[in-house]
Design an enzyme around this catalytic site. Structure first.
Site, PDB file in Angstrom:
ATOM      1  N   GLU A  90      32.371  26.440  55.803  1.00 54.07           N
ATOM      2  CA  GLU A  90      33.332  25.912  56.720  1.00 54.07           C
ATOM      3  C   GLU A  90      33.223  26.605  58.158  1.00 54.07           C
ATOM      4  OE1 GLU A  90      37.348  25.507  55.911  1.00 54.07           O
ATOM      5  OE2 GLU A  90      36.899  24.973  53.882  1.00 54.07           O
ATOM      6  N   GLU A 121      38.857  29.399  49.290  1.00 55.04           N
ATOM      7  CA  GLU A 121      39.690  30.366  50.029  1.00 55.04           C
ATOM      8  C   GLU A 121      41.303  30.696  49.032  1.00 55.04           C
ATOM      9  OE1 GLU A 121      41.148  29.059  53.736  1.00 55.04           O
ATOM     10  OE2 GLU A 121      39.032  28.696  54.354  1.00 55.04           O
TER      11      GLU A 121
END
Ligand code: GCO
Length: 449
Positions: free
Chosen positions: A351, A168
């Site tokens: 995720e 991220e």
């Protein structure tokens, strides 16, 4: 609640994920250097209740027991991250063998348990020394990252076959340097965009280093992606969405897959601009073996004063304890979009999961029907995407364990396993058994009779 009716191709990888700072604890063990998160947590008011990753789940010492839990769970793969300050306490130069030894033992324990290690090289814990020298807004930090990646790959590359460079970049760049919500807590748009560029550049260079050091391994990056939807069909709201999508999602996907930053994002950071040098965008967009996508929900946006985008709460529907709306279609939308617009050849959901108000009841168990429902519906969304031709190769629940949820401290529990922090006792939640049964059922179905 046991629906588990989804169909997945054979070879589909089911896993669970964690990250170093969120679970390891042991922040001064075996010569580990300070990270920006240690420093950030020490600032009054930065993290809820003054929590920090100092102890977390003590995974550093308890991983053999946690690997046993993973074996019981029956996952095919475990996604974890490596802490740069354990390996190079000053960020570059001196290598701390004891830090590398820890990951060596972890990888061996996973392989021994028949679990495939998916290693992430950066999940936000920059060595503080590098931050003192300017952090990610400096190009030198990207250069140091390559040194770190090579060191890790030389040690683990004979056993780890699945690598992701960054987790991220939006969060490490934007939340860390532009909004200040995460470590190191700076709030400058110029620093945010420079950090984003150097993180992406370090990703591209790391891909090259991994290909050289561990040929034959599979290399990718993990990007978070939340669909951005307008709160109404008012053209101003639609335009506000386009802006948020450009800065939050497309900046990263376009750079990695197309070697270009979207104009709509650059306009929003002007007069600041990413410090691009010749060859940078080509390095950033080197071909990958896969992309990992993290998705939890969607964003709902309207235009505020002067068109400035404002996030709004969903008017109805279930929210998780993070305040995130439960929208399984968001995951489906993200997967189909990445396939359609970016032609990723392999996608992992690296995720997906939810925090709920988990409590241990008198029977000693943790009943979390909301999480089972969330996971079940999101897995169904993944299965639908696969049916529509999207090459999704695996799914990782966030998270194996309750852990340190960044600025929220320990207040949010995402685990399949409840962690009683004062005693470090692990209590598998109902969702753990649900996921285990799902995996067992699949295996039984796949076994020829
Ligand atoms: C994230 C992070 C995780 C978070 C999770 C829940 O990638 O944002 O990878 O560290 O804990 O997403 O917020």
């Amino acid at each position: 609640m046991q629906r588990a009716r989804h169909r997945f191709p054979s070879g589909f990888v089911f896993g669970a994920a964690t990250s170093a700072y969120q679970v390891e604890g042991a922040v001064t063990a075996d010569g580990r250097g300070e990270s920006i998160w240690d420093r950030f947590c020490a600032q009054p008011g930065a993290v809820r209740a003054g929590d920090s990753g100092e102890e977390a789940c003590d995974f550093y010492h308890r991983f053999p027991q946690d690997v046993e839990l993973m074996r019981e769970l029956g996952i095919d793969a475990f996604r974890f991250s490596i802490a740069w300050p354990r390996v190079l306490p000053e960020g570059r130069g001196r290598v701390e063998q004891r830090g590398l030894d820890f990951y060596d033992r972890l990888v061996d324990a996973l392989l021994e348990a028949g679990i495939r290690p998916f290693a992430t090289l950066y999940h936000w814990d920059l060595p503080q020394r590098l931050e003192d020298e300017g952090g990610w807004p400096e190009r030198a930090t990207a250069e140091a990252f390559v040194e770190y990646v090579e060191t890790v790959a030389e040690r683990l590359g004979d056993r780890v076959a699945d690598w992701t460079t960054h987790n991220e970049p939006f969060c490490s760049a934007w939340l860390g340097y532009a909004s200040g919500a995460h470590a190191p807590g700076r709030s400058s748009v110029a620093d945010g965009i420079a950090a984003a560029h150097h993180i992406l550049l370090s990703h591209g260079w790391a891909v090259e280093a991994l290909r050289r050091t561990c040929p034959g391994s599979s290399v990718g990056i993990v990007l978070d992606c939340w669909p951005v939807h307008p709160a109404s069909d008012d053209p101003a709201d639609v335009e506000a969405c386009r802006r948020v999508d450009a800065l939050r999602n497309r900046l990263y996907f376009d750079a990695v897959f197309r070697g270009a930053y979207p104009e709509e994002a650059l306009e929003q950071v002007a007069p600041a601009a990413p410090p691009i040098r010749d060859g940078d965008l080509a390095a950033i967009s080197r071909p990958l073996d896969f992309v990992g996508v993290n998705n939890y929900s969607r964003m709902l946006v309207r235009a505020g004063a002067d068109g400035v985008p404002v996030e709004v709460r969903a008017p109805q529907g279930r929210l998780t304890e993070m305040g995130w709306e439960v929208v399984p279609d968001a995951l489906h939308e993200v997967l189909t979009r990445i396939h359609r617009e970016y032609r990723a050849q392999r996608i992992y959901v690296t995720e997906n999961g939810a925090a709920f108000y988990d409590v241990r009841l008198h029977d000693g168990r943790v009943h979390d029907p909301e999480r089972i429902d969330y996971l079940d519906r999101h897995l169904a969304a993944v299965a639908r995407a696969i049916e529509a031709g999207v090459p999704v190769a695996g799914y990782f629940v966030w998270s194996l364990l309750d852990n340190f949820e960044w600025a929220h401290g320990y207040a949010k529990r995402f685990g399949l396993v409840y962690v009683d922090y004062p005693t470090q006792q692990r209590v598998p939640k109902d969702s753990f058994y649900w996921y285990r049964d799902l995996l067992t059922g699949r295996r039984a179905a796949a076994t020829p009779v």
